[in-house]
Design a protein around this motif. Structure first.
Motif, mmCIF file in Angstrom:
data_model
loop_
_atom_site.group_PDB
_atom_site.id
_atom_site.type_symbol
_atom_site.label_atom_id
_atom_site.label_comp_id
_atom_site.label_asym_id
_atom_site.label_seq_id
_atom_site.Cartn_x
_atom_site.Cartn_y
_atom_site.Cartn_z
ATOM 1 N N GLY A 175 -15.817 67.942 -7.194
ATOM 2 C CA GLY A 175 -14.580 68.997 -6.815
ATOM 3 C C GLY A 175 -13.938 69.612 -8.205
ATOM 4 O O GLY A 175 -13.284 70.343 -8.120
ATOM 5 N N VAL A 176 -14.686 69.152 -9.289
ATOM 6 C CA VAL A 176 -14.082 69.807 -10.530
ATOM 7 C C VAL A 176 -15.223 70.834 -11.370
ATOM 8 O O VAL A 176 -14.918 71.213 -12.563
ATOM 9 C CB VAL A 176 -13.744 68.875 -11.522
ATOM 10 N N VAL A 177 -16.435 70.725 -10.563
ATOM 11 C CA VAL A 177 -17.400 71.552 -11.350
ATOM 12 C C VAL A 177 -17.708 72.933 -10.628
ATOM 13 O O VAL A 177 -17.153 73.169 -9.431
ATOM 14 C CB VAL A 177 -18.715 70.687 -11.401
ATOM 15 N N ARG A 178 -18.536 73.825 -11.377
ATOM 16 C CA ARG A 178 -18.816 75.023 -10.669
ATOM 17 C C ARG A 178 -20.094 74.912 -9.655
ATOM 18 O O ARG A 178 -20.597 73.909 -9.678
ATOM 19 C CB ARG A 178 -19.043 76.139 -11.772
ATOM 20 N N GLU A 179 -20.049 75.806 -8.968
ATOM 21 C CA GLU A 179 -21.341 75.626 -7.699
ATOM 22 C C GLU A 179 -22.503 75.831 -8.751
ATOM 23 O O GLU A 179 -23.611 74.909 -7.936
ATOM 24 C CB GLU A 179 -21.330 77.086 -6.981
ATOM 25 N N SER A 180 -22.739 76.316 -9.781
ATOM 26 C CA SER A 180 -24.020 76.289 -10.432
ATOM 27 C C SER A 180 -24.258 74.872 -11.256
ATOM 28 O O SER A 180 -25.235 74.601 -11.620
ATOM 29 C CB SER A 180 -24.173 77.269 -11.360
#
Length: 524
Positions: free
Chosen positions: A148-153
């Motif tokens: 939940g705290v990271v980017r989609e990439s």
């Protein structure tokens, strides 16, 4: 039919049969209007071609279906091989592939990747207190929160145990630190397990990739930073610095040397007096192990005891300390007129407490050295028995029946519960030195310590305060009714020969010979 006038339909039949034999199943012959025997054969051949075509079509469909099933099974197997079964995150193999791809993109001009390595703080306590099922649920929740705290990439992976990684392709140090801080924030929130609440705080190492770096080098650097964070404390973020590699190499070298330190007779024992506060009478000594390194000098226990636990030699170290200290006690009893109730206090690790032959080992030593069991006290931490495992409880009960004293060490730093301790076969509680900090300056601290002392006494247990560094602390504890304590105010830990000299000259400490305010008592 005249041989000179052959029916052309016969040639067509032959040609059609040849095409069928070559697999041209769409081949058909148009029957004539004669409706004779040749037409009947033509009709039969056409029907055979239709049946063969239908069979072939069904076969092709089955082949396509089976191929699709095999392809999907292969994809599923590849997915399983690249993912963690418990959390569904990428595993180490998938992470390394992704790191190599990100580094390859960076070599072609893209921004470098950043790698975060996270290790949960005190996760072992969750498994010990609540069981592995609860631990698995915590790991699953951690995975969800990290996603939940990271980017989609970005890629979140579980490397095993309680260790996680976050790969940030095309990142900057600012982006990496933002993600690291968000991870600490979400992991700092309580996790609810039915009616229980646990924390999953983490130590995080951060490494921004550099040109020409391999995936293994990037992972090692992030791992090195993570271990630096763990050594500094809980919920810490550390960015990789080259000097950390030296510290890691030094630690690795020390681990190798520690494995041979016991057999090389490099360990030495120091002894710190435990005194009766009312009279300053020496009630006994606590055994504290040191490592006399041939090059680095005297190494304190807080440097190598955690390392011994990590590399699996704590059992050998515990056995050596128990044997060597009991032999020293036997020599003192022969040489000096010790009080009959003089006690040797020896630390036992959680690993040692789980050894099935522990009680037999101690019983054999006591019998061999002609030592009364009452002269030995084993000190254990609360975390060593928090699960009340069968082996641990067997060891404690058997030691109690043998007559050995049992003391809970570092009370006030773990899961301190007087009602819990009352259910264990213990007779003494050593109150951690941290409770004496601010005894005279922190509002309510004096009353708080007095209340703890009264609770311990009400439970029928004896309290021993460690870390007494000033006359004022000793006087205040004495006024509260505390019976015994130890610390630099009375005496620093002494080598065996100096301890022997002390025991030979007096059974009472002459206050003023101690080192008031010289520092806290070593942990082991």
């Amino acid at each position: 039919m005249n041989a000179d006038h052959k029916d052309p339909r016969l040639a067509m039949l032959v040609e059609s049969i040849v095409r069928l034999s070559r697999g041209e199943l769409s081949s058909r012959i148009e029957p004539s209007s004669a409706r004779d025997e040749v037409d009947a054969v033509i009709t039969g051949v056409n029907l055979l071609a239709e049946e063969l075509e239908q069979v072939y079509e069904q076969f092709e469909k089955r082949v396509e279906s089976r191929t699709a099933m095999l392809r999907q099974a292969h994809l599923d197997m590849m997915k399983m091989a690249m993912s963690d079964a418990l959390t569904g995150l990428a595993n180490r193999v998938a992470l390394m592939d992704a790191i190599e791809e990100a580094l390859g993109q960076a070599a072609n001009g893209a921004p470098p990747p950043a790698l975060l390595l996270l290790d949960l703080d005190s996760f072992k306590n969750v498994n010990d207190r609540f069981g592995h099922d609860a631990g698995d649920r915590v790991l699953q929740e951690v995975a969800t929160r990290l996603n939940g705290v990271v980017r989609e990439s970005d890629l979140v992976a579980r490397l095993g145990g309680d260790e996680f990684a976050v790969l940030l392709p095309a990142a900057t140090m600012d982006i990496a630190m933002q993600v690291a801080r968000r991870a600490l924030e979400v992991l700092g929130e309580q996790i609810r397990l039915d009616s229980l609440y646990v924390h999953s705080r983490a130590s995080i190492g951060v490494r921004l990739g550099t040109a020409g770096q391999t995936a293994e080098e990037l992972l090692l650097d992030a791992d090195t930073a993570m271990y630096a964070a763990k050594r500094e404390g809980r919920s810490i973020i550390k960015v990789f610095e080259p000097v950390m590699l030296y510290s890691r190499q030094l630690r690795s070298q020390m681990a190798t040397e520690l494995r041979g330190a016991i057999s090389a007779d490099e360990l030495v024992l120091h002894y710190q007096p435990v005194v009766e506060l009312a009279t300053n009478r020496i009630l006994g000594v606590e055994v504290l192990v040191r490592w006399q390194h041939p090059l680095r000098g005297l190494i304190p226990p807080d440097t190598f005891i955690p390392l011994a636990e990590e590399i699996g030699v704590i059992h050998d170290l515990d056995r050596w300390v128990m044997s060597a200290s009991l032999r020293q006690l036997a020599r003192w009893r022969e040489d000096f007129d010790l009080d009959p109730d003089f006690q040797l206090r020896v630390n036992l690790s959680a690993v040692e407490l789980k050894q099935l032959d522990l009680v037999d080992h101690i019983r054999t030593l006591l019998r061999e050295l002609h030592l009364p069991a009452r002269n030995l006290v084993v000190e254990i931490t609360e975390t060593a028995i928090v699960t009340r495992g069968e082996v641990e409880m067997y060891s404690l009960l058997s030691l109690q029946q043998l007559g050995v004293g049992i003391e809970i060490d570092d009370f006030g730093t773990g899961y301190s519960s007087i009602s819990y301790l009352r259910e264990l076969p213990v007779s003494m509680v050593k109150v951690d030195r941290s409770l004496l900090v601010g005894l005279n300056t922190r509002a309510g601290q004096l009353e708080f310590v007095a209340a703890i002392l009264q609770l311990i006494r009400a439970a029928g247990l004896e309290a021993v305060f460690e870390g007494i560094e000033t006359r004022e602390q000793a006087d205040q504890l004495r006024a509260m009714g505390c019976a015994s304590g130890q610390g630099y105010y009375f005496s620093r830990p002494l080598p065996a020969d100096e301890t022997g000299t002390l025991l030979a000259t007096t059974h009472y400490l002459r206050i003023g010979e101690g080192v008031e305010g010289a520092g806290s008592t070593p942990a082991r």
